[in-house]
Design a protein around this motif. Structure first.
Motif, PDB file in Angstrom:
ATOM      1  N   LEU A 184      34.440  36.123  34.595  1.00  0.00           N
ATOM      2  CA  LEU A 184      35.537  37.124  34.515  1.00  0.00           C
ATOM      3  C   LEU A 184      35.813  37.745  35.768  1.00  0.00           C
ATOM      4  O   LEU A 184      36.592  38.400  36.092  1.00  0.00           O
ATOM      5  CB  LEU A 184      35.128  37.867  33.175  1.00  0.00           C
ATOM      6  CG  LEU A 184      35.570  37.157  31.898  1.00  0.00           C
ATOM      7  CD1 LEU A 184      34.898  38.101  30.973  1.00  0.00           C
ATOM      8  CD2 LEU A 184      37.034  36.855  31.760  1.00  0.00           C
ATOM      9  N   VAL A 189      41.428  38.951  32.485  1.00  0.00           N
ATOM     10  CA  VAL A 189      42.184  37.963  31.751  1.00  0.00           C
ATOM     11  C   VAL A 189      42.831  38.647  30.425  1.00  0.00           C
ATOM     12  O   VAL A 189      42.241  39.392  29.776  1.00  0.00           O
ATOM     13  CB  VAL A 189      41.082  36.962  31.225  1.00  0.00           C
ATOM     14  CG1 VAL A 189      42.156  35.931  30.551  1.00  0.00           C
ATOM     15  CG2 VAL A 189      40.699  36.388  32.415  1.00  0.00           C
ATOM     16  N   SER A 223      36.287  45.904  38.132  1.00  0.00           N
ATOM     17  CA  SER A 223      36.491  44.875  37.247  1.00  0.00           C
ATOM     18  C   SER A 223      35.536  45.161  36.063  1.00  0.00           C
ATOM     19  O   SER A 223      34.940  46.201  35.952  1.00  0.00           O
ATOM     20  CB  SER A 223      35.438  43.601  37.871  1.00  0.00           C
ATOM     21  OG  SER A 223      33.931  44.144  38.367  1.00  0.00           O
ATOM     22  N   HIS A 234      39.696  37.649  42.396  1.00  0.00           N
ATOM     23  CA  HIS A 234      40.846  36.506  42.738  1.00  0.00           C
ATOM     24  C   HIS A 234      42.194  37.233  42.552  1.00  0.00           C
ATOM     25  O   HIS A 234      43.141  36.965  43.096  1.00  0.00           O
ATOM     26  CB  HIS A 234      40.793  35.387  42.464  1.00  0.00           C
ATOM     27  CG  HIS A 234      39.576  34.593  43.214  1.00  0.00           C
ATOM     28  ND1 HIS A 234      39.278  33.535  42.931  1.00  0.00           N
ATOM     29  CD2 HIS A 234      39.055  35.031  44.151  1.00  0.00           C
ATOM     30  CE1 HIS A 234      38.355  33.039  43.514  1.00  0.00           C
ATOM     31  NE2 HIS A 234      37.994  33.892  44.581  1.00  0.00           N
ATOM     32  N   HIS A 235      42.491  37.658  41.172  1.00  0.00           N
ATOM     33  CA  HIS A 235      43.907  38.140  40.816  1.00  0.00           C
ATOM     34  C   HIS A 235      43.963  39.486  40.588  1.00  0.00           C
ATOM     35  O   HIS A 235      45.271  40.046  40.325  1.00  0.00           O
ATOM     36  CB  HIS A 235      44.213  37.274  39.155  1.00  0.00           C
ATOM     37  CG  HIS A 235      43.962  35.949  39.414  1.00  0.00           C
ATOM     38  ND1 HIS A 235      42.804  35.284  39.350  1.00  0.00           N
ATOM     39  CD2 HIS A 235      45.105  34.911  39.419  1.00  0.00           C
ATOM     40  CE1 HIS A 235      43.224  33.840  39.285  1.00  0.00           C
ATOM     41  NE2 HIS A 235      44.437  33.846  39.312  1.00  0.00           N
ATOM     42  N   TYR A 290      37.295  35.928  38.314  1.00  0.00           N
ATOM     43  CA  TYR A 290      39.126  35.907  38.098  1.00  0.00           C
ATOM     44  C   TYR A 290      39.471  37.270  38.554  1.00  0.00           C
ATOM     45  O   TYR A 290      40.735  37.258  39.175  1.00  0.00           O
ATOM     46  CB  TYR A 290      39.116  35.716  36.577  1.00  0.00           C
ATOM     47  CG  TYR A 290      40.542  35.784  36.382  1.00  0.00           C
ATOM     48  CD1 TYR A 290      41.384  34.507  36.273  1.00  0.00           C
ATOM     49  CD2 TYR A 290      41.380  36.916  35.815  1.00  0.00           C
ATOM     50  CE1 TYR A 290      42.631  34.359  35.878  1.00  0.00           C
ATOM     51  CE2 TYR A 290      42.463  36.944  35.532  1.00  0.00           C
ATOM     52  CZ  TYR A 290      43.171  35.632  35.641  1.00  0.00           C
ATOM     53  OH  TYR A 290      44.476  35.556  35.190  1.00  0.00           O
ATOM     54  N   TYR A 291      38.826  38.516  38.159  1.00  0.00           N
ATOM     55  CA  TYR A 291      39.495  39.742  38.520  1.00  0.00           C
ATOM     56  C   TYR A 291      39.637  39.773  40.157  1.00  0.00           C
ATOM     57  O   TYR A 291      40.546  40.470  40.942  1.00  0.00           O
ATOM     58  CB  TYR A 291      38.426  40.866  38.051  1.00  0.00           C
ATOM     59  CG  TYR A 291      38.926  42.076  38.418  1.00  0.00           C
ATOM     60  CD1 TYR A 291      39.908  42.771  37.512  1.00  0.00           C
ATOM     61  CD2 TYR A 291      38.468  42.920  39.595  1.00  0.00           C
ATOM     62  CE1 TYR A 291      40.440  43.986  37.758  1.00  0.00           C
ATOM     63  CE2 TYR A 291      39.180  44.160  39.916  1.00  0.00           C
ATOM     64  CZ  TYR A 291      39.901  44.820  38.971  1.00  0.00           C
ATOM     65  OH  TYR A 291      40.528  45.983  39.159  1.00  0.00           O
TER      66      TYR A 291
END
Length: 506
Positions: free
Chosen positions: A40, A51, A406, A46-47, A43-44
């Motif tokens: 998670l 989510v 994050s 990179h984006h 993901y944070y």
């Protein structure tokens, strides 16, 4: 033999596994939790956002938090000692990727990050490790109660007949431990003065669903002629009755004795019960009945395992109350929780030494009698698992400090120190509450309806056993059934959580 007799024989006369194998297996849930948290955060990174899709969040949580456990107790059980290594290596790879990317951007020295981590302030009012512990005990129990009826589930993990340590033997004690951590006596604020027997009155009212469920299970099992392991609790007794009576007895004792001395009461109960087992004919009665040949005549004789094991479970519950009170001591800094981890490690080490001495001087671990070695073993394993979860949470806090902004659901959130909040007129963010609102989370979903989750698992287990010949199932069909069963159960909890529905009316 009838199908009922075949299934009863399939789960009877077993001897358990080694203490080491169970301890190694307990490292898997914290590693799954760590893996999910790191994914998670990655993901944070990179984006630039968490989510937010409920569908993808449920899929990720199920694949990472649940599926590895299903595999580990079935087809991957032969390599159980390698699984923690594989998961740890995977987590190390994700962390390395996160650290390398953040280092290029921030260029902050590693030593400074460690100092900042140790001084980080955490909300002392909410301890995510307790929630995660209780949820995972529920999940592991739900997997095992169905998986044990399939040949792919190793017989050494099932409940031992008389002496031994099976994975499912631990589940019973861990359930008691988890309930005690959040009992009213633990959650009551120190400065609040309540009538001495107020908690007892509340417990009398709160246990009636357990009594109803116990009666419902008894009637259902007998009317459907469902297979049952009689030497587990007896002919009419079951775990719901045990849990209800242990909670009532513990509330009565804690109303009489100071709750901060709960460990002394637990020790007294466990030692006195063990003395009765060792110096009287009680042990022979529990194991072999009043006639010495396994008779089941009369209520006491028919349910001797369930009735007398109450003393052992009561000792575990009282000791766990002491653990809960210790956990809720105010520790606002990460440094305080690192010290708490050291204390947990020392407690686990001491309990392991006591277990070896106790087994050498008395008898081996017996879940059937819930003897003193069983109580010590359960406490040692539960504290070990709890320590693993605290360590996982702290590892995720450290990683979140690398990636500012994050967040991970059901994990500590770093808040501002109390002094700075007063200066700025701000309130600290309660740990976990914001995460639950902003990010969907399977752990939060199950935690909201834990009793319903367990009851659903029992109902689905019964339905599968009635409809399917589990004993002769192939590996592929076993895995499909177990994953579908767990996914349906998790999906129902997830839907209820999305609608903010808690099915509790007592």
């Amino acid at each position: 033999m009838s199908q009922k007799q075949l299934k009863e024989a399939f789960i009877s006369n077993l001897n358990g596994t080694s203490l080491l194998e169970i301890s190694v297996g307990l490292s898997l849930p914290p590693l799954c939790l760590l893996c999910r948290g790191l994914l998670l955060i990655l993901y944070y990174l990179h984006h630039g956002k968490p989510v937010s899709s409920r569908k993808y969040s449920l899929l990720l949580d199920f694949l990472v938090l649940v599926c590895p456990l299903v595999f580990s107790c079935t087809v991957l059980s032969p390599i159980i000692f390698f699984m923690p290594v594989i998961l740890a290596a995977f987590c190390a790879g994700i962390f390395s990727k996160i650290y390398s990317q953040t280092k290029r951007e921030s260029r902050v020295p590693f030593g400074q990050i460690v100092k900042e981590f140790q001084k980080a302030c955490l909300d002392p009012e909410c301890i995510p490790a307790i929630t995660v512990f209780r949820v995972y005990v529920n999940v592991l129990t739900s997997i095992s109660i169905l998986a044990v009826d399939f040949p792919q589930y190793p017989r050494r993990y099932a409940k031992a007949e008389t002496y031994g340590t099976g994975a499912m033997d631990l589940g019973v004690g861990a359930f008691i431990f988890g309930n005690a951590l959040v009992c009213p006596e633990v959650r009551q604020k120190p400065h609040r003065t309540q009538p001495r027997f107020s908690s007892l009155a509340k417990q009398v009212f709160s246990v009636w669903p357990l009594i109803v469920l116990g009666v419902g299970r008894l009637l259902t099992v007998k009317s459907l002629e469902y297979h049952e392991h009689t030497s587990e609790y007896g002919v009419h007794w079951n775990f719901f009755f045990t849990l209800a009576l242990v909670r009532l007895a513990a509330s009565l004792l804690l109303a009489i004795f100071p709750k901060h001395k709960a460990w002394l009461v637990a020790l007294a109960v466990a030692v006195l019960y063990q003395l009765l087992l060792s110096t009287t004919s009680l042990k022979m009665f529990i194991l072999h009945g009043s006639d010495g040949r396994g008779s089941r005549l009369g209520f006491l004789d028919a349910n001797r395992e369930g009735l007398f094991s109450l003393f052992g479970y009561l000792a575990i519950y009282l000791a766990s109350v002491q653990v809960g009170l210790w956990l809720l001591q105010r520790r606002s800094l990460v440094r305080g929780w690192l010290e708490a981890l050291r204390e947990l490690a020392l407690a686990v080490l001491l309990l392991w030494v006591l277990l070896q001495l106790c087994q050498a001087c008395t008898e081996p671990v017996s879940r059937r009698m819930a003897n003193l070695p069983f109580c010590i073993w359960v406490l040692a394993q539960c504290l070990l698992l709890l320590g693993f979860f605290v360590l996982t949470d702290l590892s995720l806090v450290f990683t979140k400090l690398l990636v500012k902004g994050s967040s991970v659901p059901c994990c500590w959130k770093v808040v501002q120190p109390p002094d700075s909040r007063k200066k700025q007129g701000m309130e600290g963010v309660p740990v976990g509450r914001q995460d639950k609102l902003s990010q969907p989370c399977l752990i939060s979903a199950i935690n909201k309806n834990q009793l319903l989750f367990f009851v659903l698992a029992n109902v689905m287990t019964g339905a599968v056993n009635i409809l399917i010949d589990t004993i002769h199932s192939k590996a592929a069909s076993t895995l499909c059934i177990l994953h579908l069963y767990m996914f349906l159960n998790c999906l129902i909890m997830y839907i209820l959580h999305a609608r903010n529905t808690v099915l509790k009316f007592w």
